[in-house]
Write a protein that holds these residues in place. Structure first.
Motif, PDB file in Angstrom:
ATOM      1  N   GLN A  17      22.791  -2.876   3.652  1.00 27.51           N
ATOM      2  CA  GLN A  17      22.603  -2.181   2.375  1.00 27.51           C
ATOM      3  C   GLN A  17      21.216  -1.550   2.350  1.00 27.51           C
ATOM      4  O   GLN A  17      20.332  -1.967   1.611  1.00 27.51           O
ATOM      5  N   TRP A  18      21.004  -0.541   3.187  1.00 27.40           N
ATOM      6  CA  TRP A  18      19.679   0.037   3.355  1.00 27.40           C
ATOM      7  C   TRP A  18      19.146   0.654   2.066  1.00 27.40           C
ATOM      8  O   TRP A  18      17.954   0.556   1.776  1.00 27.40           O
ATOM      9  N   GLN A  19      20.025   1.276   1.276  1.00 30.54           N
ATOM     10  CA  GLN A  19      19.557   1.903   0.038  1.00 30.54           C
ATOM     11  C   GLN A  19      19.067   0.850  -0.952  1.00 30.54           C
ATOM     12  O   GLN A  19      18.063   1.047  -1.626  1.00 30.54           O
ATOM     13  N   ARG A  20      19.760  -0.269  -1.011  1.00 31.39           N
ATOM     14  CA  ARG A  20      19.337  -1.344  -1.906  1.00 31.39           C
ATOM     15  C   ARG A  20      18.025  -1.966  -1.417  1.00 31.39           C
ATOM     16  O   ARG A  20      17.160  -2.313  -2.215  1.00 31.39           O
ATOM     17  N   ALA A  21      17.894  -2.114  -0.096  1.00 26.99           N
ATOM     18  CA  ALA A  21      16.656  -2.671   0.465  1.00 26.99           C
ATOM     19  C   ALA A  21      15.465  -1.772   0.124  1.00 26.99           C
ATOM     20  O   ALA A  21      14.399  -2.260  -0.269  1.00 26.99           O
ATOM     21  N   LEU A  22      15.654  -0.461   0.250  1.00 29.26           N
ATOM     22  CA  LEU A  22      14.580   0.470  -0.120  1.00 29.26           C
ATOM     23  C   LEU A  22      14.319   0.444  -1.628  1.00 29.26           C
ATOM     24  O   LEU A  22      13.171   0.515  -2.068  1.00 29.26           O
ATOM     25  N   GLY A  23      15.377   0.308  -2.417  1.00 33.44           N
ATOM     26  CA  GLY A  23      15.232   0.225  -3.865  1.00 33.44           C
ATOM     27  C   GLY A  23      14.416  -0.993  -4.284  1.00 33.44           C
ATOM     28  O   GLY A  23      13.635  -0.936  -5.237  1.00 33.44           O
ATOM     29  N   LEU A  24      14.599  -2.104  -3.560  1.00 36.75           N
ATOM     30  CA  LEU A  24      13.823  -3.303  -3.856  1.00 36.75           C
ATOM     31  C   LEU A  24      12.342  -3.093  -3.565  1.00 36.75           C
ATOM     32  O   LEU A  24      11.486  -3.574  -4.309  1.00 36.75           O
ATOM     33  N   ALA A  80      13.363 -12.064   0.056  1.00 37.69           N
ATOM     34  CA  ALA A  80      14.612 -12.749   0.409  1.00 37.69           C
ATOM     35  C   ALA A  80      15.819 -11.889   0.046  1.00 37.69           C
ATOM     36  O   ALA A  80      16.769 -11.763   0.837  1.00 37.69           O
ATOM     37  N   VAL A  81      15.789 -11.279  -1.121  1.00 36.47           N
ATOM     38  CA  VAL A  81      16.887 -10.400  -1.525  1.00 36.47           C
ATOM     39  C   VAL A  81      16.946  -9.191  -0.594  1.00 36.47           C
ATOM     40  O   VAL A  81      18.027  -8.753  -0.187  1.00 36.47           O
ATOM     41  N   GLY A  82      15.778  -8.668  -0.224  1.00 34.08           N
ATOM     42  CA  GLY A  82      15.737  -7.555   0.734  1.00 34.08           C
ATOM     43  C   GLY A  82      16.325  -7.947   2.078  1.00 34.08           C
ATOM     44  O   GLY A  82      17.057  -7.163   2.689  1.00 34.08           O
ATOM     45  N   SER A  83      16.044  -9.153   2.527  1.00 26.38           N
ATOM     46  CA  SER A  83      16.625  -9.640   3.788  1.00 26.38           C
ATOM     47  C   SER A  83      18.139  -9.749   3.691  1.00 26.38           C
ATOM     48  O   SER A  83      18.853  -9.437   4.643  1.00 26.38           O
ATOM     49  N   ALA A  84      18.617 -10.190   2.532  1.00 26.44           N
ATOM     50  CA  ALA A  84      20.068 -10.269   2.332  1.00 26.44           C
ATOM     51  C   ALA A  84      20.688  -8.868   2.385  1.00 26.44           C
ATOM     52  O   ALA A  84      21.749  -8.671   3.001  1.00 26.44           O
ATOM     53  N   CYS A  85      20.017  -7.901   1.777  1.00 24.95           N
ATOM     54  CA  CYS A  85      20.517  -6.521   1.815  1.00 24.95           C
ATOM     55  C   CYS A  85      20.505  -5.976   3.239  1.00 24.95           C
ATOM     56  O   CYS A  85      21.419  -5.260   3.643  1.00 24.95           O
ATOM     57  N   GLU A  86      19.475  -6.329   3.988  1.00 28.12           N
ATOM     58  CA  GLU A  86      19.412  -5.928   5.397  1.00 28.12           C
ATOM     59  C   GLU A  86      20.628  -6.468   6.154  1.00 28.12           C
ATOM     60  O   GLU A  86      21.318  -5.721   6.853  1.00 28.12           O
ATOM     61  N   GLU A  95      10.760  -0.260  -3.829  1.00 27.51           N
ATOM     62  CA  GLU A  95      10.274   0.537  -4.957  1.00 27.51           C
ATOM     63  C   GLU A  95      10.087  -0.337  -6.197  1.00 27.51           C
ATOM     64  O   GLU A  95       9.073  -0.236  -6.897  1.00 27.51           O
ATOM     65  N   GLU A  96      11.060  -1.197  -6.457  1.00 25.35           N
ATOM     66  CA  GLU A  96      10.971  -2.080  -7.618  1.00 25.35           C
ATOM     67  C   GLU A  96       9.765  -3.011  -7.522  1.00 25.35           C
ATOM     68  O   GLU A  96       9.095  -3.279  -8.523  1.00 25.35           O
ATOM     69  N   MET A  97       9.488  -3.480  -6.309  1.00 21.76           N
ATOM     70  CA  MET A  97       8.312  -4.330  -6.118  1.00 21.76           C
ATOM     71  C   MET A  97       7.043  -3.583  -6.496  1.00 21.76           C
ATOM     72  O   MET A  97       6.184  -4.111  -7.207  1.00 21.76           O
ATOM     73  N   TRP A  98       6.911  -2.370  -6.006  1.00 23.88           N
ATOM     74  CA  TRP A  98       5.721  -1.581  -6.309  1.00 23.88           C
ATOM     75  C   TRP A  98       5.600  -1.327  -7.807  1.00 23.88           C
ATOM     76  O   TRP A  98       4.518  -1.423  -8.389  1.00 23.88           O
ATOM     77  N   LEU A  99       6.730  -1.002  -8.451  1.00 24.58           N
ATOM     78  CA  LEU A  99       6.712  -0.734  -9.888  1.00 24.58           C
ATOM     79  C   LEU A  99       6.402  -1.991 -10.701  1.00 24.58           C
ATOM     80  O   LEU A  99       5.912  -1.902 -11.825  1.00 24.58           O
ATOM     81  N   SER A 100       6.691  -3.152 -10.134  1.00 24.61           N
ATOM     82  CA  SER A 100       6.411  -4.432 -10.804  1.00 24.61           C
ATOM     83  C   SER A 100       5.026  -4.956 -10.458  1.00 24.61           C
ATOM     84  O   SER A 100       4.689  -6.088 -10.807  1.00 24.61           O
ATOM     85  N   ALA A 101       4.228  -4.162  -9.760  1.00 27.80           N
ATOM     86  CA  ALA A 101       2.868  -4.518  -9.362  1.00 27.80           C
ATOM     87  C   ALA A 101       2.832  -5.644  -8.335  1.00 27.80           C
ATOM     88  O   ALA A 101       1.872  -6.404  -8.267  1.00 27.80           O
ATOM     89  N   TYR A 102       3.902  -5.772  -7.549  1.00 28.18           N
ATOM     90  CA  TYR A 102       3.902  -6.687  -6.408  1.00 28.18           C
ATOM     91  C   TYR A 102       3.680  -5.855  -5.160  1.00 28.18           C
ATOM     92  O   TYR A 102       4.202  -4.748  -5.053  1.00 28.18           O
ATOM     93  N   PHE A 103       2.927  -6.393  -4.252  1.00 30.56           N
ATOM     94  CA  PHE A 103       2.681  -5.668  -3.024  1.00 30.56           C
ATOM     95  C   PHE A 103       3.553  -6.253  -1.923  1.00 30.56           C
ATOM     96  O   PHE A 103       3.364  -7.404  -1.538  1.00 30.56           O
ATOM     97  N   PRO A 104       4.515  -5.458  -1.466  1.00 34.90           N
ATOM     98  CA  PRO A 104       5.396  -5.954  -0.407  1.00 34.90           C
ATOM     99  C   PRO A 104       4.588  -6.387   0.807  1.00 34.90           C
ATOM    100  O   PRO A 104       3.536  -5.825   1.097  1.00 34.90           O
TER     101      PRO A 104
END
Length: 112
Positions: free
Chosen positions: A73-80, A63-69, A82-91
C-alpha cells in the motif's frame, strides 16, 4: 486487544476503542496486526486512537507504515509520512524505509 495473529478480527480492532486502552496497548495491537499482515486493521486502530484523542507517536506511525509496506500500500505509506509531518512528528529511518520499500515494490510490479 491482544490476540494471536490468526485471530485478528474487526471485533478485536473495535475493542481497542475501550477507554482503558492506552497508546502502549494499542501499539502492541498494531504490532500484532503487522505480524499478521493485516494492514487494514492497523489503519483502523490508528484512526480509533486519533478519535479517542490519543496522540499516536512516531513508533505507532512507523508500525502502521510497515504494515502498509507489507500490504503493498505505497500510497498509504506515503500518506502516513505526510500525516506525521503535519502532526509535528519527525519520521525516522523506519518510517522512510517502509515508504521507500512500498514504492520500490510497486515500481517492480509495474516494471519501472
Amino acid at each position: 486487544c491482544s490476540s494471536t495473529p490468526q485471530m485478528i478480527s474487526s471485533p478485536m480492532v473495535n475493542s481497542c476503542h475501550q477507554a482503558h486502552m492506552d497508546v502502549r496497548s494499542r501499539t502492541i495491537a498494531i504490532g500484532t496486526c503487522v505480524k499478521a499482515k493485516q494492514w487494514q486493521h492497523t489503519l483502523k486502530i490508528l484512526e480509533v486512537m486519533k478519535n479517542d484523542d490519543l496522540r499516536p507517536d512516531v513508533i505507532v506511525y512507523s508500525a502502521v507504515g510497515s504494515a502498509c509496506e507489507k500490504g503493498e500500500q505505497w500510497q498509504r505509506a506515503l500518506g502516513l509520512l505526510e500525516e506525521m509531518w503535519l502532526s509535528a512528528y519527525f519520521p525516522h529511518v523506519v518510517s522512510y524505509s517502509a515508504a521507500i520499500s512500498a514504492c520500490s515494490a510497486m515500481a517492480a510490479i509495474i516494471g519501472l
